[in-house]
Write a protein that holds these residues in place. Structure first.
Motif, PDB file in Angstrom:
ATOM      1  N   PRO A 138       0.819  -1.229   0.000  1.00  0.00           N
ATOM      2  CA  PRO A 138       0.000   0.000   0.000  1.00  0.00           C
ATOM      3  C   PRO A 138       0.847   1.271   0.000  1.00  0.00           C
ATOM      4  CG  PRO A 138      -0.819  -1.580   1.615  1.00  0.00           C
ATOM      5  CD  PRO A 138       0.484  -2.111   1.123  1.00  0.00           C
ATOM      6  N   GLU A 139       1.912   1.278   0.853  1.00  0.00           N
ATOM      7  CA  GLU A 139       2.734   2.487   0.937  1.00  0.00           C
ATOM      8  C   GLU A 139       3.481   2.734  -0.364  1.00  0.00           C
ATOM      9  OE1 GLU A 139       6.274   4.395   3.732  1.00  0.00           O
ATOM     10  OE2 GLU A 139       5.272   2.512   4.283  1.00  0.00           O
ATOM     11  N   ARG A 140       4.016   1.636  -0.937  1.00  0.00           N
ATOM     12  CA  ARG A 140       4.759   1.788  -2.191  1.00  0.00           C
ATOM     13  C   ARG A 140       3.821   2.200  -3.321  1.00  0.00           C
ATOM     14  NH1 ARG A 140       8.481  -2.895  -5.068  1.00  0.00           N
ATOM     15  NH2 ARG A 140       9.197  -1.611  -6.815  1.00  0.00           N
ATOM     16  N   LEU A 141       2.622   1.567  -3.361  1.00  0.00           N
ATOM     17  CA  LEU A 141       1.672   1.911  -4.419  1.00  0.00           C
ATOM     18  C   LEU A 141       1.213   3.348  -4.282  1.00  0.00           C
ATOM     19  CD1 LEU A 141      -0.012   0.947  -6.809  1.00  0.00           C
ATOM     20  CD2 LEU A 141      -1.762   0.198  -5.199  1.00  0.00           C
ATOM     21  N   GLY A 142       0.917   3.762  -3.034  1.00  0.00           N
ATOM     22  CA  GLY A 142       0.512   5.147  -2.835  1.00  0.00           C
ATOM     23  C   GLY A 142       1.603   6.126  -3.228  1.00  0.00           C
ATOM     24  N   THR A 143       2.859   5.738  -2.919  1.00  0.00           N
ATOM     25  CA  THR A 143       3.975   6.597  -3.303  1.00  0.00           C
ATOM     26  C   THR A 143       4.104   6.705  -4.812  1.00  0.00           C
ATOM     27  OG1 THR A 143       5.152   5.966  -1.275  1.00  0.00           O
ATOM     28  CG2 THR A 143       6.464   6.941  -3.052  1.00  0.00           C
ATOM     29  N   GLN A 144       3.913   5.572  -5.500  1.00  0.00           N
ATOM     30  CA  GLN A 144       4.006   5.594  -6.958  1.00  0.00           C
ATOM     31  C   GLN A 144       2.892   6.438  -7.567  1.00  0.00           C
ATOM     32  OE1 GLN A 144       3.959   1.420  -7.898  1.00  0.00           O
ATOM     33  NE2 GLN A 144       6.177   1.207  -7.729  1.00  0.00           N
ATOM     34  N   VAL A 145       1.681   6.275  -7.040  1.00  0.00           N
ATOM     35  CA  VAL A 145       0.565   7.083  -7.552  1.00  0.00           C
ATOM     36  C   VAL A 145       0.821   8.558  -7.283  1.00  0.00           C
ATOM     37  CG1 VAL A 145      -1.897   7.544  -7.348  1.00  0.00           C
ATOM     38  CG2 VAL A 145      -1.070   5.189  -7.318  1.00  0.00           C
ATOM     39  N   ARG A 146       1.311   8.859  -6.073  1.00  0.00           N
ATOM     40  CA  ARG A 146       1.598  10.252  -5.744  1.00  0.00           C
ATOM     41  C   ARG A 146       2.686  10.808  -6.650  1.00  0.00           C
ATOM     42  NH1 ARG A 146       3.708   9.724  -0.897  1.00  0.00           N
ATOM     43  NH2 ARG A 146       5.849  10.098  -1.569  1.00  0.00           N
ATOM     44  N   GLY A 148       3.387   9.812  -9.643  1.00  0.00           N
ATOM     45  CA  GLY A 148       2.826  10.023 -10.979  1.00  0.00           C
ATOM     46  C   GLY A 148       1.997  11.288 -11.050  1.00  0.00           C
ATOM     47  N   LEU A 149       1.168  11.519 -10.023  1.00  0.00           N
ATOM     48  CA  LEU A 149       0.370  12.743 -10.008  1.00  0.00           C
ATOM     49  C   LEU A 149       1.266  13.974  -9.901  1.00  0.00           C
ATOM     50  CD1 LEU A 149      -2.569  11.686  -7.654  1.00  0.00           C
ATOM     51  CD2 LEU A 149      -2.684  12.086 -10.114  1.00  0.00           C
ATOM     52  N   ALA A 150       2.268  13.886  -9.032  1.00  0.00           N
ATOM     53  CA  ALA A 150       3.170  15.029  -8.867  1.00  0.00           C
ATOM     54  C   ALA A 150       3.901  15.329 -10.167  1.00  0.00           C
ATOM     55  CB  ALA A 150       4.166  14.744  -7.743  1.00  0.00           C
ATOM     56  N   SER A 151       4.343  14.276 -10.849  1.00  0.00           N
ATOM     57  CA  SER A 151       5.036  14.489 -12.126  1.00  0.00           C
ATOM     58  C   SER A 151       4.120  15.153 -13.143  1.00  0.00           C
ATOM     59  CB  SER A 151       5.546  13.150 -12.654  1.00  0.00           C
ATOM     60  OG  SER A 151       6.156  13.310 -13.911  1.00  0.00           O
ATOM     61  N   ALA A 152       2.859  14.689 -13.187  1.00  0.00           N
ATOM     62  CA  ALA A 152       1.908  15.295 -14.127  1.00  0.00           C
ATOM     63  C   ALA A 152       1.635  16.749 -13.775  1.00  0.00           C
ATOM     64  CB  ALA A 152       0.611  14.492 -14.131  1.00  0.00           C
ATOM     65  N   ILE A 153       1.502  17.042 -12.464  1.00  0.00           N
ATOM     66  CA  ILE A 153       1.235  18.421 -12.046  1.00  0.00           C
ATOM     67  C   ILE A 153       2.448  19.304 -12.304  1.00  0.00           C
ATOM     68  CG2 ILE A 153       0.693  19.879 -10.067  1.00  0.00           C
ATOM     69  CD1 ILE A 153      -0.905  17.550  -8.918  1.00  0.00           C
ATOM     70  N   LYS A 270       3.560  26.352  -6.399  1.00  0.00           N
ATOM     71  CA  LYS A 270       3.152  24.971  -6.702  1.00  0.00           C
ATOM     72  C   LYS A 270       4.253  23.994  -6.327  1.00  0.00           C
ATOM     73  CE  LYS A 270       3.628  23.327 -10.762  1.00  0.00           C
ATOM     74  NZ  LYS A 270       3.562  23.114 -12.219  1.00  0.00           N
ATOM     75  N   ALA A 271       5.501  24.323  -6.686  1.00  0.00           N
ATOM     76  CA  ALA A 271       6.632  23.445  -6.370  1.00  0.00           C
ATOM     77  C   ALA A 271       6.809  23.312  -4.859  1.00  0.00           C
ATOM     78  CB  ALA A 271       7.901  23.977  -7.013  1.00  0.00           C
ATOM     79  N   ASP A 272       6.653  24.420  -4.124  1.00  0.00           N
ATOM     80  CA  ASP A 272       6.789  24.367  -2.660  1.00  0.00           C
ATOM     81  C   ASP A 272       5.715  23.475  -2.050  1.00  0.00           C
ATOM     82  OD1 ASP A 272       8.937  26.056  -2.836  1.00  0.00           O
ATOM     83  OD2 ASP A 272       7.779  27.877  -2.396  1.00  0.00           O
ATOM     84  N   ILE A 273       4.484  23.577  -2.570  1.00  0.00           N
ATOM     85  CA  ILE A 273       3.400  22.748  -2.040  1.00  0.00           C
ATOM     86  C   ILE A 273       3.673  21.270  -2.309  1.00  0.00           C
ATOM     87  CG2 ILE A 273       0.954  22.192  -2.322  1.00  0.00           C
ATOM     88  CD1 ILE A 273       0.451  25.160  -2.865  1.00  0.00           C
ATOM     89  N   LEU A 274       4.119  20.948  -3.534  1.00  0.00           N
ATOM     90  CA  LEU A 274       4.382  19.554  -3.877  1.00  0.00           C
ATOM     91  C   LEU A 274       5.535  18.985  -3.062  1.00  0.00           C
ATOM     92  CD1 LEU A 274       4.023  19.654  -7.779  1.00  0.00           C
ATOM     93  CD2 LEU A 274       2.411  18.693  -6.120  1.00  0.00           C
TER      94      LEU A 274
END
Length: 402
Positions: A138-146, A148-153, A270-274
């Motif tokens: 779960p932690e690794r999957l959540g990190t990967q999803v995060r 991916g979202l961070a990279s897209a943002i 945006k970068a600071d928030i991410l």
């Protein structure tokens, strides 16, 4: 089928040898003998042709035999080009997708998936998804999803998008309820902080005003004036202050779109928030709650939530099934997506096919092609035996007559 074709050839050879002993007994034996002789020739010729496709006949190094193994790489490239030119051309994909009503089919299934088959499909798909969600860390999957979202943002430039959204809201008048909410919020803030405003006025008043008590009256007048101003702005859509607020929003939208300095500040924010660890922890908690909720719903433990999900899927299916305009939009989106995949990744798909076939050894590709079409090729041998015999019979008849 190979044994049957070979057996027919052996039978013709036996008839040829047997009939040759009785040629002087009756003229009919000559026709049988000629049929068998020509059938052997036709069968052997077609055996050679069929065998030469896949291997060297009798292991002899005859030129232009073992065609498929010797031309494996060229076959791979030809298959890839055929796939590219006939299936992965954007125009072909668009035409195929235009003939499909994908949204209608999905809507029909979601609205009424069927009692037995639909239940099995849903149960199987749900169980598979549960196993995937539980098996992955779960932690690794959540990190990967995060990630991916961070990279897209990170790749998305937020400021121009916000400016366009704000422009569209102002053009449609959808900003007015927001201004009304801001004015009401300002009134509530002022009401909750009256004591602080009074204290500020008392602190700044001179000794004469405090001695005469005029500072209290001044504070009441200031508060009353502010309340009155907020009320007038709230009820009057043409109030000058409201116009100033709208003008400020227009300037803000323009700055978000066109001002490099403002866009740079937004990107830094945006970068600071991410990069903030608190955001990562918040997302991890959100993802874990979503994951557990999904598992519970897929297992039927979601109770009311699961029922709501099924009801929502049914409503969505009915909308897709019954609304032609919605179908048009969904089908258009699916068509554009498929065309985009064909345009962007068509060459990669073709290269994958070509490289996969090239990596096969010669025996593998020979066995696969022979396994796919070998039955029909043995029929060619049989037909060659029969056609050869009929041709020999015809030639013998013509020779006898002439």
């Amino acid at each position: 089928m190979r044994r049957a074709a070979t057996g027919m050839l052996v039978l013709m050879a036996a008839i040829f040898l047997w009939s040759g002993r009785y040629l002087d007994v009756h003229p009919a034996w000559g026709y049988i003998h000629a049929f068998a002789e020509a059938a052997m020739v036709g069968g052997l010729a077609d055996w050679f042709a069929v065998t030469a496709l896949f291997r060297r006949p009798l292991g002899l190094p005859i030129p232009h035999t073992a065609i498929i193994p010797e031309n494996k790489d060229r076959i791979a490239d030809t298959m890839a080009v055929f796939l590219r030119e006939n299936f992965l051309i954007p125009q072909v994909v668009a035409r195929r997708m235009r003939e499909m009503n994908l949204a209608g089919a999905i809507g029909t299934y979601l609205a009424d998936p069927g009692e037995e088959a639909g239940g099995r499909i849903r149960a199987g798909a749900g169980e598979m998804l549960v196993e995937v969600l539980e098996s992955l860390d779960p932690e690794r999957l959540g990190t990967q999803v995060r990630a991916g979202l961070a990279s897209a943002i990170e790749r998305l430039e937020v400021a121009p998008l916000l400016g366009q959204i704000l422009d569209a809201m102002i053009a449609d008048g959808r900003h007015r309820p927001i201004i009304d909410s801001i004015i009401r919020w300002a009134g509530l803030v002022l009401e909750d902080n009256e004591d602080m405003v009074r204290a500020m006025i008392h602190a700044r008043a001179n000794a004469l005003l405090r001695f005469t008590g005029l500072d209290e009256r001044l504070a009441n007048s200031v508060l009353d004036g502010l309340y009155k101003l907020l009320a007038e702005v709230l009820v009057d859509p043409d109030h000058p202050l409201r116009a100033k607020i709208e003008e400020g929003l227009v300037d803000l939208a323009r700055g978000l779109r066109d001002d490099p300095e403002m866009r740079a500040r937004i990107e830094r924010t945006k970068a600071d928030i991410l990069a903030n660890p608190a955001v990562a922890e918040w997302w991890q908690g959100v993802w874990e709650r979503v994951r557990r909720k999904l598992i519970a719903m897929l297992r039927g433990e979601g109770g009311e939530d699961a029922g709501k999900l099924l009801a929502s899927l049914t409503e969505m299916g009915e909308a897709l099934r019954d609304d032609p305009r919605l179908q048009l939009q969904v089908n258009r989106f699916a068509r554009r997506t498929a065309v985009g995949i064909a345009t962007r990744y068509g060459d990669n798909i073709v290269r994958l096919v070509s490289e996969t076939v090239r990596r096969w050894d010669a025996q593998t590709i020979t066995d696969r092609i022979e396994g796919a079409v070998g039955r029909d090729l043995q029929f060619i041998r049989m037909n060659g035996t029969l056609v050869g015999g009929l041709v020999g019979l015809t030639i013998h008849f013509l020779a006898s007559v002439l």
